[in-house]
Design a protein around this motif. Structure first.
Motif, PDB file in Angstrom:
ATOM      1  N   SER A  15      30.390 -17.185 -17.806  1.00 37.44           N
ATOM      2  CA  SER A  15      30.210 -18.560 -17.338  1.00 37.44           C
ATOM      3  C   SER A  15      31.422 -19.075 -16.559  1.00 37.44           C
ATOM      4  O   SER A  15      31.269 -19.819 -15.583  1.00 37.44           O
ATOM      5  N   ASP A  16      32.638 -18.679 -16.960  1.00 36.89           N
ATOM      6  CA  ASP A  16      33.827 -19.128 -16.228  1.00 36.89           C
ATOM      7  C   ASP A  16      33.843 -18.568 -14.806  1.00 36.89           C
ATOM      8  O   ASP A  16      34.223 -19.262 -13.853  1.00 36.89           O
ATOM      9  N   VAL A  17      33.412 -17.323 -14.669  1.00 34.75           N
ATOM     10  CA  VAL A  17      33.372 -16.702 -13.347  1.00 34.75           C
ATOM     11  C   VAL A  17      32.276 -17.360 -12.500  1.00 34.75           C
ATOM     12  O   VAL A  17      32.468 -17.648 -11.314  1.00 34.75           O
ATOM     13  N   VAL A  18      31.127 -17.593 -13.130  1.00 43.05           N
ATOM     14  CA  VAL A  18      30.032 -18.260 -12.418  1.00 43.05           C
ATOM     15  C   VAL A  18      30.477 -19.635 -11.939  1.00 43.05           C
ATOM     16  O   VAL A  18      30.197 -20.044 -10.793  1.00 43.05           O
ATOM     17  N   SER A  19      31.191 -20.362 -12.781  1.00 40.27           N
ATOM     18  CA  SER A  19      31.688 -21.688 -12.393  1.00 40.27           C
ATOM     19  C   SER A  19      32.637 -21.596 -11.202  1.00 40.27           C
ATOM     20  O   SER A  19      32.638 -22.470 -10.331  1.00 40.27           O
ATOM     21  N   ALA A  20      33.437 -20.532 -11.164  1.00 42.30           N
ATOM     22  CA  ALA A  20      34.361 -20.359 -10.043  1.00 42.30           C
ATOM     23  C   ALA A  20      33.600 -20.251  -8.726  1.00 42.30           C
ATOM     24  O   ALA A  20      34.000 -20.829  -7.713  1.00 42.30           O
ATOM     25  N   PHE A  21      32.496 -19.529  -8.735  1.00 38.06           N
ATOM     26  CA  PHE A  21      31.691 -19.394  -7.522  1.00 38.06           C
ATOM     27  C   PHE A  21      30.955 -20.691  -7.199  1.00 38.06           C
ATOM     28  O   PHE A  21      30.896 -21.114  -6.035  1.00 38.06           O
ATOM     29  N   GLN A  22      30.390 -21.338  -8.219  1.00 33.94           N
ATOM     30  CA  GLN A  22      29.588 -22.532  -7.956  1.00 33.94           C
ATOM     31  C   GLN A  22      30.435 -23.728  -7.541  1.00 33.94           C
ATOM     32  O   GLN A  22      29.986 -24.574  -6.771  1.00 33.94           O
ATOM     33  N   GLU A  23      31.656 -23.801  -8.038  1.00 34.81           N
ATOM     34  CA  GLU A  23      32.513 -24.940  -7.720  1.00 34.81           C
ATOM     35  C   GLU A  23      33.330 -24.733  -6.448  1.00 34.81           C
ATOM     36  O   GLU A  23      33.951 -25.670  -5.945  1.00 34.81           O
ATOM     37  N   ASP A  24      33.317 -23.522  -5.921  1.00 39.16           N
ATOM     38  CA  ASP A  24      34.020 -23.243  -4.679  1.00 39.16           C
ATOM     39  C   ASP A  24      33.202 -23.806  -3.517  1.00 39.16           C
ATOM     40  O   ASP A  24      32.034 -23.460  -3.339  1.00 39.16           O
ATOM     41  N   VAL A  25      33.797 -24.688  -2.738  1.00 43.91           N
ATOM     42  CA  VAL A  25      33.078 -25.344  -1.646  1.00 43.91           C
ATOM     43  C   VAL A  25      32.943 -24.370  -0.472  1.00 43.91           C
ATOM     44  O   VAL A  25      33.941 -23.866   0.033  1.00 43.91           O
ATOM     45  N   PRO A  26      31.726 -24.073  -0.046  1.00 44.53           N
ATOM     46  CA  PRO A  26      31.542 -23.147   1.078  1.00 44.53           C
ATOM     47  C   PRO A  26      32.250 -23.639   2.336  1.00 44.53           C
ATOM     48  O   PRO A  26      32.254 -24.842   2.631  1.00 44.53           O
ATOM     49  N   VAL A  27      32.846 -22.708   3.071  1.00 43.81           N
ATOM     50  CA  VAL A  27      33.617 -23.076   4.259  1.00 43.81           C
ATOM     51  C   VAL A  27      32.778 -23.001   5.528  1.00 43.81           C
ATOM     52  O   VAL A  27      33.193 -23.459   6.595  1.00 43.81           O
ATOM     53  N   ILE A  28      31.577 -22.424   5.441  1.00 47.33           N
ATOM     54  CA  ILE A  28      30.676 -22.324   6.586  1.00 47.33           C
ATOM     55  C   ILE A  28      29.488 -23.248   6.339  1.00 47.33           C
ATOM     56  O   ILE A  28      28.872 -23.197   5.273  1.00 47.33           O
ATOM     57  N   ALA A  29      29.176 -24.089   7.312  1.00 43.83           N
ATOM     58  CA  ALA A  29      28.055 -25.022   7.187  1.00 43.83           C
ATOM     59  C   ALA A  29      27.091 -24.809   8.340  1.00 43.83           C
ATOM     60  O   ALA A  29      27.501 -24.805   9.511  1.00 43.83           O
TER      61      ALA A  29
END
Length: 412
Positions: free
Chosen positions: A210-224
Motif C-alpha cells: 500500500s505504501d508503494v501504491v500510494s507513492a504512485f497514486q500521489e505522484d502528480v503526472p508531469v504530462i497532461a
C-alpha cells in the motif's frame, strides 16, 4: 438577432426552432428536402454548441437534485459510476458533463470493460485505462472507484493467459488511481479459477504494498493530454476523441505519469506544474483555454501538438490567432498515431522538459512501444513499474541512473 447571426438563420420567433433529427425528411409534419433553408441551421456548429450545452445544463441540474435527494436520506458517501463512452463519438449529445457531475458527488467512479483480445496488444488498451485516468483527472482530489470492473474472457485462451490478463488489468486500474475496485456479483471471474486466483492474489499484493501504491497514486503526472469539451461537440468529437486515445497510448509508453486536462482546468491555472502539454487533434477550443495555452507557451512551457492549428472557438467561429511556435514546441508528425506521440515525448526529453529516468529501451536506446512503465521516487526510495502489454515476450535494456533493484511482486 444574436441567435440568427450565430446560427446563420432568419427566425422571426423562437417557436420556429426545431429539435435535431426532426428535420430528417419532415419539418413540423411537412415533407421538406434535406437542404431546405428551414432546417439547414441544424447542421450549423453554433447551433450544435448551444443545443448540446443546453441539454448538458439540464443533465447537470438533474444530477445536483438527485445528489441532494440522496444526501437527505443517507449520510453515506455517494457517487455516480459512468461508462467508457467518454471517448465515443457523439457522446456529448447525451447531456452529460462528467467533470461537473464528479465535482458534485463525494467520490469519482467509472465502470470499465476488460477484454483479453486486442488487434495489437495482449489485452484491450488503452480505452479502459484511459477511462480511469480521465475520471481521476476530472476530480483529482477525490477517491476513484472502479465499480464495476467487468472481465470478459475468451474460451480459446489458456489458463495462464487469463491469470496474467486479470493481474495486469487490476494493477493497471490501481496505478491509474483507483482507491477501490469492485466486481459484479455475477462476474465471469468466479467461473474461471485461474482468473479468480489472479484477482485475489493481486488484491493481496496491492494491500501489502500500500505504501508503494500510494507513492504512485500521489505522484502528480508531469504530462497532461488536452481533453476539450468544445472539440467533443464540434463535429461530434471526430477526430479529437480518437486522437485523445492515441496521444494517451503513445505517452503511456514514455515512462512518465500521464493525465488529462480539460479546458476549464487550463483556464483555472492547472497548467502550472505541467512539464509537457500534449495537444491532440483539436479543431475547436474555448477562447479562454486557448489564451491560457498561449500564456503557458510564452512562459516557456513545452507543448507536443499535432501540426494542424486550432482554427475555431467553441462556437465554430474562425479564430484569427494561432499557437505561437517556440523552441519548446514539438510537432507530432505523421498520421497522428500513438507512435508519433511516443516519439514526441522523447523529443521533449531532448529539450530538457522531462527529467532523465530509468526506463526500458531496445538495444538501440529507443523506448519500447507496448512496454508500459512508470517511475516515482518517495522517501529516498525509487520505484519502477513495468508491464509488457505485447502478445509476445520482449528483451528490455534498462537506461537511466538505477540499474539494479529487487522485484517487490515476485520477490527476486
Amino acid at each position: 438577432h444574436n441567435l440568427n447571426r450565430a446560427w446563420h438563420t432568419q427566425f422571426a420567433s423562437y417557436d420556429e426552432i426545431g429539435i435535431w433529427d426532426d428535420y430528417r425528411g419532415y419539418y413540423d409534419g411537412i415533407r421538406v428536402p434535406e437542404d431546405a433553408d428551414a432546417v439547414r441551421y441544424q447542421e450549423c456548429r453554433a447551433y450544435q454548441f448551444d443545443w448540446q450545452r443546453f441539454h448538458i445544463g439540464l443533465g447537470n441540474r438533474n444530477m445536483v437534485e438527485l445528489h441532494a435527494y440522496a444526501q437527505a436520506r443517507s449520510s453515506k458517501p455517494h457517487y455516480v459510476s459512468m461508462g467508457e463512452d467518454a471517448f465515443g463519438v457523439g457522446e456529448s449529445r447525451k447531456g452529460i458533463d462528467r467533470q461537473h457531475i464528479y465535482e458534485q458527488f463525494d467520490a469519482t467512479a467509472c465502470a470499465i470493460d476488460a477484454f483479453p483480445d486486442d488487434p495489437v496488444f495482449g489485452m484491450r488498451f488503452p480505452r479502459p485505462v484511459a477511462t480511469s485516468v480521465l475520471a481521476r483527472s476530472l476530480a483529482p482530489g477525490k477517491p476513484l472507484m472502479v465499480a464495476p470492473l467487468r472481465f470478459h474472457f475468451v474460451d480459446a485462451h489458456p489458463d495462464p493467459q487469463e491469470y496474467g490478463f486479470v493481474r495486469t488489468m487490476v494493477w493497471e486500474t490501481v496505478l491509474a488511481g483507483a482507491s477501490a475496485v469492485a466486481l459484479d456479483a455475477d462476474s465471469e471471474v468466479y467461473a474461471h479459477p485461474h482468473a479468480l486466483e489472479a484477482f485475489a492474489v493481486t488484491a493481496l499484493d496491492v494491500n501489502r504494498l500500500s505504501d508503494v501504491v500510494s507513492a504512485f497514486q500521489e505522484d502528480v503526472p508531469v504530462i497532461a493530454v488536452l481533453y476539450s469539451a468544445s472539440s467533443k461537440i464540434f463535429d461530434d468529437g471526430d477526430p479529437h476523441l480518437r486522437s485523445c486515445l492515441h496521444a494517451f497510448e503513445g505517452c503511456s509508453f514514455g515512462g512518465y505519469g500521464v493525465r488529462y486536462i480539460t479546458e476549464e482546468q487550463c483556464e483555472s491555472g492547472a497548467l502550472d506544474g505541467v512539464k509537457v502539454l500534449v495537444v491532440p487533434e483539436t479543431p475547436a477550443l474555448s477562447d479562454a483555454a486557448f489564451d491560457a495555452i498561449v500564456a503557458y507557451l510564452e512562459a516557456g512551457g513545452t507543448v507536443a501538438r499535432a501540426g494542424s492549428p486550432i482554427p475555431y472557438n467553441e462556437r465554430g467561429e474562425s479564430r484569427p490567432g494561432i499557437l505561437p511556435p517556440t523552441g519548446n514546441t514539438v510537432l507530432v508528425r505523421g498520421m497522428n498515431l500513438p507512435t508519433e506521440y511516443l516519439h514526441a515525448i522523447d523529443a521533449a526529453i531532448v529539450l530538457g522538459a522531462l527529467p532523465m529516468i530509468p526506463r526500458p529501451v531496445n538495444p538501440h536506446g529507443y523506448p519500447l512501444e507496448g512496454v508500459k512503465t512508470r517511475y516515482v521516487e518517495r522517501d529516498g526510495q525509487a520505484y519502477l513499474y513495468v508491464v509488457n502489454l505485447r502478445k509476445e515476450p520482449v528483451v528490455c535494456h534498462l537506461t537511466g541512473s538505477a540499474q539494479t533493484g529487487r522485484d517487490l511482486l515476485g520477490g527476486g
